[in-house]
Enzyme design. Sequence first.
Site, PDB file in Angstrom:
ATOM      1  N   GLY A 104       0.613   4.752   5.113  1.00 15.31           N
ATOM      2  CA  GLY A 104      -0.027   3.675   5.860  1.00 15.31           C
ATOM      3  C   GLY A 104       0.953   2.586   6.244  1.00 15.31           C
ATOM      4  O   GLY A 104       0.945   2.081   7.376  1.00 15.31           O
ATOM      5  N   GLY A 105       1.823   2.217   5.306  1.00 10.51           N
ATOM      6  CA  GLY A 105       2.785   1.165   5.587  1.00 10.51           C
ATOM      7  C   GLY A 105       3.793   1.557   6.642  1.00 10.51           C
ATOM      8  O   GLY A 105       4.160   0.742   7.491  1.00 10.51           O
TER       9      GLY A 105
ATOM     10  N   GLU B   9       6.293   8.905  -5.763  1.00 13.58           N
ATOM     11  CA  GLU B   9       5.286   8.234  -6.579  1.00 13.58           C
ATOM     12  C   GLU B   9       3.983   9.027  -6.601  1.00 13.58           C
ATOM     13  O   GLU B   9       3.526   9.521  -5.568  1.00 13.58           O
ATOM     14  CB  GLU B   9       5.016   6.834  -6.020  1.00 13.58           C
ATOM     15  CG  GLU B   9       3.949   6.059  -6.777  1.00 13.58           C
ATOM     16  CD  GLU B   9       3.635   4.720  -6.133  1.00 13.58           C
ATOM     17  OE1 GLU B   9       3.128   3.832  -6.825  1.00 13.58           O
ATOM     18  OE2 GLU B   9       3.885   4.579  -4.912  1.00 13.58           O
TER      19      GLU B   9
ATOM     20  N   CYS C 284       2.153  -0.907  -9.071  1.00 10.68           N
ATOM     21  CA  CYS C 284       3.253  -0.504  -8.203  1.00 10.68           C
ATOM     22  C   CYS C 284       4.564  -0.368  -8.971  1.00 10.68           C
ATOM     23  O   CYS C 284       5.494   0.268  -8.486  1.00 10.68           O
ATOM     24  CB  CYS C 284       3.413  -1.487  -7.062  1.00 10.68           C
ATOM     25  SG  CYS C 284       3.588  -3.208  -7.591  1.00 10.68           S
TER      26      CYS C 284
ATOM     27  N   GLY D  90       0.820  -1.202   0.000  1.00 15.31           N
ATOM     28  CA  GLY D  90       0.000   0.000   0.000  1.00 15.31           C
ATOM     29  C   GLY D  90       0.853   1.251   0.000  1.00 15.31           C
ATOM     30  O   GLY D  90       1.969   1.274  -0.519  1.00 15.31           O
TER      31      GLY D  90
ATOM     32  N   GLU E  52       5.512  -3.282   1.276  1.00 14.36           N
ATOM     33  CA  GLU E  52       5.771  -2.689  -0.032  1.00 14.36           C
ATOM     34  C   GLU E  52       5.041  -1.358  -0.050  1.00 14.36           C
ATOM     35  O   GLU E  52       3.818  -1.311  -0.021  1.00 14.36           O
ATOM     36  CB  GLU E  52       5.262  -3.604  -1.144  1.00 14.36           C
ATOM     37  CG  GLU E  52       5.551  -3.079  -2.538  1.00 14.36           C
ATOM     38  CD  GLU E  52       4.907  -3.930  -3.615  1.00 14.36           C
ATOM     39  OE1 GLU E  52       4.388  -3.340  -4.587  1.00 14.36           O
ATOM     40  OE2 GLU E  52       4.896  -5.168  -3.482  1.00 14.36           O
TER      41      GLU E  52
END
Length: 508
Positions: free
Chosen positions: A225-226, A374, A282, A221, A245
Site C-alpha cells: 500500500g505504501g 516481514e 512495526c 502501513g 513507513e
Amino acid sequence: MTAAPVWSVDPRTGKDREQVAVEATAEEVDATVREAHAARGALADRSVRAAFLRSAAAGLEAVSALLIEVADAESALGPVRLTGELARTAYQLRAFADLVDEGAFLDVVIDHPDPAATPPVPDLRRWKIPLGVVAVYAASNFPFAFSVAGGDTASALAAGCPVVVKAHPDHPALSELVAKVLRRAAAGHGLPAGVVGLVHGFTAGVDLIRHPLLAAAGFTGSVRGGRALFDAAAARPVPIPFHGELGSLNPVVVTEAAAAERAQEIGAGLAASMTLGVGQFCVKPGLVLVPSGAQGDGLVKALTAAVSDTEPGVLLDHRMRNAFLAGVRERAALPEVESPVTPGASGAHTVGAGFLTVPAARLTEGAHELLLEECFGPVTVVARYADEDELTAVLDRLPGSLTATVQLSSAEAAGQRDAAALLARLTPLAGRVLVDGWPTGVAVAPAQHHGGPYPATTSTSTSVGGTAVERWLRPVAYQNTPEPLLPPELRDDNPLNLPRRYRGVLER
C-alpha cells in the site's frame, strides 16, 4: 455513484458493530483539502499552534474513558495497552507544543554582507517554512499514536501545516471521535475546523494523494500500500514528499558468547518482544540470528518454553489474520524450515504465537528470500549460523529495517572483545541500533529516530521525536531584503527571542 457505508467492525467476532460514516467521494475529498488549504494562514502564529496542541492533548484526556472503550471495541488491543498509547499521544502533542514555543526547529541563520569573501557574501537570512497541506494515512496497529492525533498529525500541525487524515478502516468510529476532539480544540483558539480534515475509504486515499493542493504525505502501513502511494506521489505533475513507513524485519544478532552466558534470559526476552501486542508492532524482531551448537540450542529451548506459554490473541482484523496464516504456511513449507512451536489459528478468531527455525546458509539462497520479509503477527524466524562468515553473508542480504539489535556477553559489552565491528556492520541496516535490549517500545524523545533504509521508510526522516517536524518544512533564504520587509524571525533584533546562528555564532 453512492458512496459505500463505513462500518465499525469487532475483530473478536468479525461482525459489523455500527455504521460510522460513508466513504468520501472525490468531491468531498476536494472540499476537505480546499478547506485545509484555506486554513494555512490561521496556523501562522506559533503561540496559537502551541496552545492548540496542548488543548488537543487535554481534550483527549478529558474523554479518555470513551475513547479507550471505542478503540478496544474496534482493535481488541485491550484497555491497558490503549491507556498507555493514549497517554503517549497526549504527551507527544505537548512535546511538539514545547518545540513550537522554543522555535529552534525554524533553523534561523543570519549572515551579514562580507564583500571581502570569495565570492562576496550578500546579506542572507534563512529559515524554514511549512510546506502546506499534509495528508496523513493512519496506521492499523496504533489507533491513537499513529492515527488521527498521532505523530504525523502532531508534527505537521507543529510545523504550521493543516492536515487531512485518511482514516484507517479498522477504527473508523474512533477516528471520528478523535477528529471531533481536535476540531473542538482548534475552535477554542479561533482556528477553523479545516485545520484537521478526515476522510474515509480506499478511493478517497488515492484521490487525496493526487490532489493538486496537497503538499506532502505521511503513511504507516504495508509495503504494497505504501509503495503504491509513494509511486503516485512521485508521478504527480508536481511531485510531493512522501514519508512512508512500510515494512521492517528488525534483525537480531545473538553472539556465541552471549548465548553461552545468558541463553535463558535472551530466549525469554525474545519471546516477550515478538509476541507483544500479538506481534503487531512495526519493530517486532522478525529474524534472529543464533549460533549453531549447544549455546544456540539452549536459547531455542528457552524460547520454546516461553512462546508455548503465550496465550492466543486477536489480530486487528480478519484480513490480517488470513494474511498471517497464509504467510506462516508458505514460510513453513520451505526446505529445512522447522516449527518448534507452530504459529497459526487458535479458534475461529484468534491466533497462536510460534517461531520457525532454519539454517542460516539457506537465507543466502533465492528460494528462501520470503524469510527476509516481514510477517505481521506473532511469529519470528530463528536462523542458526555456523560461523562468522555465514553470519556476514546473511547480514549482507538483509533489507533496510527500523531497528537492528545485538545481544552481547558481558565481556563483549565491556569492550574486552571486539563487538564494535559487529555494530558497524549493523548500522547501515537500520535507523536505530540496540545493544542488549529489544526493539519493541519506541521512546518519544528528542534523540529518537524511528525510520530506516528502504523498505523501512521512503525517506531519511523520523516519524517519532521532535525532529519529525522537519518532514513538513522547507528552507527559504532572503537575500538583501530590507529589514522592515523581513519576517520577525529573521530580523537582527530578534524580537521573538529565537535560537539562531547569527554572524556565524550560535545564539541560544
